[in-house]
Design a protein around this motif. Sequence first.
Motif, PDB file in Angstrom:
ATOM      1  N   HIS A   1       0.713  -1.188  -0.124  1.00  0.00           N
ATOM      2  CA  HIS A   1       0.163  -0.080  -0.221  1.00  0.00           C
ATOM      3  C   HIS A   1       0.806   1.315   0.020  1.00  0.00           C
ATOM      4  CE1 HIS A   1      -3.561  -2.364   0.596  1.00  0.00           C
ATOM      5  NE2 HIS A   1      -2.846  -2.888   1.514  1.00  0.00           N
TER       6      HIS A   1
ATOM      7  N   ARG B   1     -12.015   2.698  -1.578  1.00  0.00           N
ATOM      8  CA  ARG B   1     -11.961   3.223  -0.071  1.00  0.00           C
ATOM      9  C   ARG B   1     -11.646   4.907  -0.351  1.00  0.00           C
ATOM     10  NH1 ARG B   1      -8.446  -1.310   0.775  1.00  0.00           N
ATOM     11  NH2 ARG B   1      -9.284  -2.810   1.916  1.00  0.00           N
TER      12      ARG B   1
ATOM     13  N   ASP C   1      -5.536  -5.132  -5.235  1.00  0.00           N
ATOM     14  CA  ASP C   1      -5.307  -6.534  -4.557  1.00  0.00           C
ATOM     15  C   ASP C   1      -6.793  -6.984  -4.093  1.00  0.00           C
ATOM     16  OD1 ASP C   1      -2.683  -6.828  -5.510  1.00  0.00           O
ATOM     17  OD2 ASP C   1      -1.817  -5.782  -3.468  1.00  0.00           O
ATOM     18  N   SER C   2      -7.128  -6.018  -3.101  1.00  0.00           N
ATOM     19  CA  SER C   2      -8.449  -6.460  -2.431  1.00  0.00           C
ATOM     20  C   SER C   2      -9.713  -5.910  -3.423  1.00  0.00           C
ATOM     21  CB  SER C   2      -8.613  -5.349  -1.176  1.00  0.00           C
ATOM     22  OG  SER C   2      -8.704  -4.194  -1.397  1.00  0.00           O
ATOM     23  N   GLN C   3      -9.541  -5.159  -4.517  1.00  0.00           N
ATOM     24  CA  GLN C   3     -10.716  -4.811  -5.381  1.00  0.00           C
ATOM     25  C   GLN C   3     -11.623  -4.119  -4.612  1.00  0.00           C
ATOM     26  OE1 GLN C   3     -11.792  -8.092  -7.664  1.00  0.00           O
ATOM     27  NE2 GLN C   3     -10.095  -8.532  -8.558  1.00  0.00           N
ATOM     28  N   GLN C   4     -11.214  -3.230  -3.696  1.00  0.00           N
ATOM     29  CA  GLN C   4     -11.911  -2.403  -3.008  1.00  0.00           C
ATOM     30  C   GLN C   4     -11.670  -0.909  -3.300  1.00  0.00           C
ATOM     31  OE1 GLN C   4     -11.859  -3.618   0.884  1.00  0.00           O
ATOM     32  NE2 GLN C   4     -13.224  -5.378   0.863  1.00  0.00           N
TER      33      GLN C   4
ATOM     34  N   ASP D   1      -7.902  -0.190  -4.727  1.00  0.00           N
ATOM     35  CA  ASP D   1      -6.706  -1.343  -4.308  1.00  0.00           C
ATOM     36  C   ASP D   1      -7.114  -2.321  -5.226  1.00  0.00           C
ATOM     37  OD1 ASP D   1      -5.279  -3.278  -3.314  1.00  0.00           O
ATOM     38  OD2 ASP D   1      -5.232  -2.131  -1.440  1.00  0.00           O
TER      39      ASP D   1
END
Length: 420
Positions: free
Chosen positions: A62, A349, A344-347, A342
């Motif tokens: 991150h 924020r 990796d998390s596909q979120q 993100d």
Amino acid sequence: MGDVIGGPSILPQELVAEILCKLPVKSLLRFTSVCKTWLSMIRNDLHFAVKHYLTQTTSSSHVLDDVDYMFDSTRMASYYKPCLYSFTTAKTFRYLYRFECVPDMTINVSNSCHGVICFSLMSRSQALLCNPSIQEAVLLPPSPNKGQPALGFDHISNDYKVVTINCKNICLMNVYSVRQGYWRNLHVSASLQCVSELNDYGVSNANGRMCNWLFSKKLESTRTKAIGLLSFDMVEEVLKELPMPECRIHKIHEHNLLSSSRWQACISCLPDTWDVKSKFVDVWVLKGSGTINRSEDWMWNKVFAVKFPGHDPMWPSNFWMNDKELFVDVGRRDDEQVFHYDLDSQQLRRTGRKGSIGGWKRGYAGSLVSMKHLMLPEHGSKHGESEGEGEDTKLDDSGGFIFRVVGRKGVWWFHSFEPV
């Protein structure tokens, strides 16, 4: 490595370099007083400086863990003055300092590479390379074609190069080698004479090797204009038009180039209208093992699509350097917000409130890379470290100017340049 406590270092030089690469720039600058070997490695070793920058900006999963700078521009008085903001734990952006020239002239950010910012002084047809972390500024000689500058890195010759493109009448291109210290004309293929104008400044990709531009090109058959992609290889010194991704599944699109450290090119695609119920941003990356002369080996891949419900305008800022997070600006009433997606998390924020900060957004991270140490004394460029702090010197009427960095408490450092 020199000794610190009266005897030779126990650790091998390579291991010491690996450890130091994990430390921030401010700490390393303090460590230059430890010994001559550390001083030489931290301030004069380009290989170490580049490795340190890549370690700081690509190793974290991150980017907010290590890189806390947002690059922006705000309108002050009658001129646009680029500014730096830091991201705080309170999820706001804190003003750090701004860049400006005295007497006032418009100073634009063309792009950045390895922590060195390429400024464009359009009224003088000159590029100014600045590394604020080490308080260094280098003014290049005027460009022969008076075009837009862009900075990149030739990893084969360990050389930084600035290219300028001017497409007003015919497409002209020049390249400046920081090591060699002079401008050269470059051949532009006849097929590129259809370029009518560049849509924005260049964007650095593939660890600085590739510099890309979106451009408008003339279509003789329909007398209309289409969007194309220009790509310049800093190693091969070849300019070529690359195909656009097959993203035309929606009727209206807006394309933006994104920075990235791994990919040859990166493009975001979003609707150029806000009367849709769900906004989207599609991001495409250009991958391949071929060189620019073998671009048939490359292919576009859509890495993700972000959907954002609601009627608020949204647009991508650009990738941060680790290529794992996309920053998205979302306009909500009079209070603009920043979100990050993100991979990796596909979120998606919320990152923080941007407030009244306007203009374009770019990622930035400090580095130890010095242009001055690449240059020969007989170069026509003007360079030097900080000439002072606090109040800067007065100018005479000879046509010179002062480049300065102004923080919250006044002038941080400055450098004066004589007339060309």
